[in-house]
Design an enzyme around this catalytic site. Structure first.
Site, mmCIF file in Angstrom:
data_model
loop_
_atom_site.group_PDB
_atom_site.id
_atom_site.type_symbol
_atom_site.label_atom_id
_atom_site.label_comp_id
_atom_site.label_asym_id
_atom_site.label_seq_id
_atom_site.Cartn_x
_atom_site.Cartn_y
_atom_site.Cartn_z
ATOM 1 N N HIS A 181 27.583 15.304 9.257
ATOM 2 C CA HIS A 181 28.268 16.603 9.385
ATOM 3 C C HIS A 181 27.291 17.715 9.786
ATOM 4 C CE1 HIS A 181 30.977 19.917 8.663
ATOM 5 N NE2 HIS A 181 30.086 20.455 7.855
ATOM 6 N N GLU B 250 39.518 33.154 3.547
ATOM 7 C CA GLU B 250 39.224 33.123 4.981
ATOM 8 C C GLU B 250 40.274 33.825 5.835
ATOM 9 O OE1 GLU B 250 37.227 29.514 6.357
ATOM 10 O OE2 GLU B 250 38.294 29.722 8.233
ATOM 11 N N GLU C 279 22.776 23.926 8.117
ATOM 12 C CA GLU C 279 23.720 24.878 7.494
ATOM 13 C C GLU C 279 22.956 26.098 6.963
ATOM 14 O OE1 GLU C 279 27.035 24.673 7.489
ATOM 15 O OE2 GLU C 279 27.711 22.609 7.312
ATOM 16 N N HIS D 50 33.245 19.668 14.514
ATOM 17 C CA HIS D 50 34.320 18.825 13.956
ATOM 18 C C HIS D 50 34.880 17.885 15.025
ATOM 19 C CE1 HIS D 50 35.394 21.550 10.274
ATOM 20 N NE2 HIS D 50 34.293 20.853 10.107
ATOM 21 N N ARG E 252 35.001 35.295 6.343
ATOM 22 C CA ARG E 252 34.562 33.939 5.982
ATOM 23 C C ARG E 252 34.581 32.979 7.175
ATOM 24 N NH1 ARG E 252 35.769 30.413 0.470
ATOM 25 N NH2 ARG E 252 34.542 28.627 1.148
ATOM 26 N N HIS F 182 31.346 24.952 13.962
ATOM 27 C CA HIS F 182 32.170 23.907 13.360
ATOM 28 C C HIS F 182 33.303 23.423 14.263
ATOM 29 C CE1 HIS F 182 29.849 24.906 9.867
ATOM 30 N NE2 HIS F 182 30.523 24.103 9.075
ATOM 31 N N LYS G 33 26.254 33.265 1.061
ATOM 32 C CA LYS G 33 27.596 32.678 0.965
ATOM 33 C C LYS G 33 28.413 33.369 -0.126
ATOM 34 C CE LYS G 33 30.514 28.791 1.249
ATOM 35 N NZ LYS G 33 30.712 27.413 1.596
ATOM 36 N N LYS H 8 36.061 25.720 -1.314
ATOM 37 C CA LYS H 8 36.831 24.926 -0.340
ATOM 38 C C LYS H 8 36.720 23.467 -0.749
ATOM 39 C CE LYS H 8 36.809 27.447 4.004
ATOM 40 N NZ LYS H 8 36.292 27.449 5.397
ATOM 41 N N ASN I 198 32.138 29.219 9.803
ATOM 42 C CA ASN I 198 32.511 28.064 10.628
ATOM 43 C C ASN I 198 31.791 28.064 11.973
ATOM 44 O OD1 ASN I 198 34.388 26.970 8.783
ATOM 45 N ND2 ASN I 198 35.813 28.593 9.337
ATOM 46 N N ARG J 125 48.237 18.962 -12.275
ATOM 47 C CA ARG J 125 48.513 20.280 -11.664
ATOM 48 C C ARG J 125 47.336 21.252 -11.800
ATOM 49 N NH1 ARG J 125 53.991 19.426 -13.302
ATOM 50 N NH2 ARG J 125 55.098 18.760 -11.448
HETATM 51 P P1 NAD Z 1 27.115 13.380 1.517
HETATM 52 O O1 NAD Z 1 27.782 13.916 0.334
HETATM 53 O O2 NAD Z 1 27.739 12.255 2.246
HETATM 54 O O3 NAD Z 1 25.621 13.011 1.150
HETATM 55 C C1 NAD Z 1 24.785 12.464 2.131
HETATM 56 C C2 NAD Z 1 24.160 11.133 1.688
HETATM 57 O O4 NAD Z 1 23.090 11.420 0.796
HETATM 58 C C3 NAD Z 1 25.096 10.217 0.923
HETATM 59 O O5 NAD Z 1 24.826 8.898 1.315
HETATM 60 C C4 NAD Z 1 24.687 10.405 -0.542
HETATM 61 O O6 NAD Z 1 24.900 9.257 -1.312
HETATM 62 C C5 NAD Z 1 23.221 10.662 -0.401
HETATM 63 N N1 NAD Z 1 22.628 11.500 -1.443
HETATM 64 C C6 NAD Z 1 23.178 12.578 -2.048
HETATM 65 N N2 NAD Z 1 22.262 13.156 -2.841
HETATM 66 C C7 NAD Z 1 21.140 12.414 -2.773
HETATM 67 C C8 NAD Z 1 19.859 12.532 -3.337
HETATM 68 N N3 NAD Z 1 19.533 13.566 -4.124
HETATM 69 N N4 NAD Z 1 18.943 11.587 -3.060
HETATM 70 C C9 NAD Z 1 19.242 10.558 -2.215
HETATM 71 N N5 NAD Z 1 20.422 10.416 -1.605
HETATM 72 C C10 NAD Z 1 21.370 11.349 -1.886
HETATM 73 O O7 NAD Z 1 26.934 14.520 2.628
HETATM 74 P P2 NAD Z 1 26.553 16.071 2.586
HETATM 75 O O8 NAD Z 1 25.776 16.294 3.827
HETATM 76 O O9 NAD Z 1 25.996 16.497 1.293
HETATM 77 O O10 NAD Z 1 27.979 16.776 2.718
HETATM 78 C C11 NAD Z 1 28.752 16.629 3.882
HETATM 79 C C12 NAD Z 1 30.199 16.920 3.522
HETATM 80 O O11 NAD Z 1 30.306 18.250 3.032
HETATM 81 C C13 NAD Z 1 31.127 16.817 4.707
HETATM 82 O O12 NAD Z 1 32.246 16.057 4.352
HETATM 83 C C14 NAD Z 1 31.541 18.248 4.971
HETATM 84 O O13 NAD Z 1 32.836 18.348 5.498
HETATM 85 C C15 NAD Z 1 31.458 18.849 3.606
HETATM 86 N N6 NAD Z 1 31.268 20.295 3.610
HETATM 87 C C16 NAD Z 1 32.093 21.025 2.834
HETATM 88 C C17 NAD Z 1 31.925 22.388 2.771
HETATM 89 C C18 NAD Z 1 32.778 23.199 1.863
HETATM 90 O O14 NAD Z 1 32.710 24.424 1.900
HETATM 91 N N7 NAD Z 1 33.564 22.578 0.995
HETATM 92 C C19 NAD Z 1 30.916 23.015 3.500
HETATM 93 C C20 NAD Z 1 30.088 22.232 4.283
HETATM 94 C C21 NAD Z 1 30.276 20.869 4.336
HETATM 95 N N1 GLY Z 2 31.566 25.995 4.967
HETATM 96 C C1 GLY Z 2 32.559 26.931 5.344
HETATM 97 C C2 GLY Z 2 33.116 27.729 4.217
HETATM 98 O O1 GLY Z 2 32.826 27.496 3.066
HETATM 99 O O2 GLY Z 2 33.889 28.613 4.434
#
Ligand code: NAD
Ligand code: GLY
Length: 368
Positions: A267, A238, A186, A253, A242, A249, A228, A144, A246, A122
């Site tokens: 992404h 949001e 981003e 998406h 906030r 997005h 941010k 998020k 997006n 929880r």
């Molecule tokens: P990811 O986490 O898939 O990383 C990309 C690739 O890089 C992976 O294969 C990983 O293994 C590799 N990698 C990571 N760090 C590395 C490093 N230092 N050296 C070599 N390889 C490395 O992708 P991402 O682009 O970091 O994140 C995308 C995700 O984030 C999506 O799912 C998206 O929806 C999410 N996201 C969330 C928010 C939020 O506010 N929570 C905001 C934006 C995006």
């Molecule tokens: N990446 C969108 C948010 O954090 O609100």
């Protein structure tokens, strides 16, 4: 700018530290925040190979006991099935309410670890140690968390703020160029939505930053996190401001869902293309000067960012893309919400967009 920022959320406020080789001292930095000296690191196979030992060494130096849960790298790890397996592994480790999860990796690891932390027993604490540019400038900050459904991206999740964010910029040295560019999109978003001066700075410095200049990287990451942090502090859940984060997005998406969340379209690439489509919509509605769209496209070209769905694949199903919009989390009373721009640095939210126009923009973008 200091290398230490704070997200102001009352008793849930936390620090964002940006610096070189922070992993080596991570244990000492986080130890004072832990309820008990027990942690579970969640990371992916790729990041584990490069950086897990640095983190575990520093936890040992700080007398923090730990277990490791290593997931597969990539977006499919945000499926319900993969998430279920992670939860079973975490429970197998007999966590207590005082156990802290540590997300070591990109946005995928951050999102699943944060979500797991929000529901494990929880709710337990978690810490973000982002290792991609995307996660250092966006996903690790703001709380998020979530996973994907077959119905769409991030549709299952929660708001759960971390105890701290540690962005070690030296980890970017191993990040593939394509991933770096996806994160850069981003970063560019902050300029496009609210800060034309930052966009201009990126026009001047973006390419050196992408090529590896550490001082420029650090400055740009801090600037992005500061933008941010300010938005999250003002509108954590949001309800208004906030939503600007997006930008691009809704389109992005839909493109991601249609390509199946794989390597075909990352992404950040989807967001890059989506931001151009949002600007094209704004230009078509007569609210954004065409020159601002052209200026943005010129910078995309200078950096090598994708700008059109056509660069990803030849054929797109427009009806299917339109259908994804109806599941967008921003939809209100069945009406679609879009983030558009009156120009660079002037994004706003609106429900006043004709779906026929959106269909035309999609059809044009998917054939251009
Ligand atoms: P990811 O986490 O898939 O990383 C990309 C690739 O890089 C992976 O294969 C990983 O293994 C590799 N990698 C990571 N760090 C590395 C490093 N230092 N050296 C070599 N390889 C490395 O992708 P991402 O682009 O970091 O994140 C995308 C995700 O984030 C999506 O799912 C998206 O929806 C999410 N996201 C969330 C928010 C939020 O506010 N929570 C905001 C934006 C995006
Ligand atoms: N990446 C969108 C948010 O954090 O609100």
């Amino acid at each position: 700018m200091p290398d230490n920022l704070r997200v102001e959320l009352g008793e849930r406020s936390y620090d964002i530290k940006v610096g070189d080789r922070l992993l080596a001292t991570a244990g000492t930095l986080i130890a004072p925040l832990l309820k008990n000296k027990q942690a579970i690191i969640v990371t992916d196979e790729t990041v584990a190979r490069f950086y897990l030992h640095r983190l575990t060494n520093s936890l040992e130096d700080a007398n923090i006991r730990y277990r490791c849960a290593i997931v597969k790298a990539g977006e499919p790890t945000k499926s319900l099935e993969a998430f279920g397996e992670l939860m079973e592994t975490l429970l197998e480790y007999k966590p207590e309410r005082g156990t802290t999860l540590i997300a070591l990796g990109g946005g995928v690891v951050g999102d699943i670890t944060g979500f797991a932390a929000s529901i494990l027993l929880r709710g337990v604490d978690f810490i973000q140690i982002p290792t991609t540019l995307l996660s250092q400038v966006d996903s690790s900050v703001g709380g998020k968390t979530g996973i994907n459904s077959k119905w769409g991206k991030n549709l299952i999740g929660s708001f759960h703020q971390p105890l701290m964010v540690l962005a070690d910029i030296s980890t970017l040295s191993t990040l593939p160029k394509r991933e770096l560019l996806a994160g850069y999109a981003e970063m560019l978003k902050y300029g496009l939505i609210r800060d034309e001066a930052f966009f201009t700075w990126l026009e001047a410095n973006g390419r050196s930053l992408i090529d590896g200049n550490p001082a420029l990287r650090s400055e740009a990451i801090l600037n992005s996190c500061s933008a941010k942090a300010e938005i999250v502090a003002a509108d954590e859940k949001e309800h208004g401001l906030r939503a600007l984060l997006n930008f691009g997005h809704t389109f992005g998406h839909a493109l991601e869902a249609e390509t199946g969340y794989g390597d075909k379209l990352l992404h950040g690439e989807a967001v890059a293309i989506g931001m151009i489509m949002a600007m094209q919509t704004s230009v078509a509605m007569g609210i954004c000067p065409k020159a601002d769209l052209e200026r943005t496209l010129a910078h995309y070209q200078a950096c090598g960012l994708p700008h059109s769905p056509k660069q990803i694949q030849d054929e797109w199903n427009i009806n299917a893309l339109m259908d994804h919009f109806t599941r967008d989390k921003k939809a209100k009373d069945g009406k679609l919400t879009f983030i558009l721009a009156r120009g660079i640095g002037q994004a706003f939210t609106t429900q006043d967009v004709d779906s026929g126009l959106i269909r035309d923009i999609l059809a044009q973008a998917c054939s251009a």
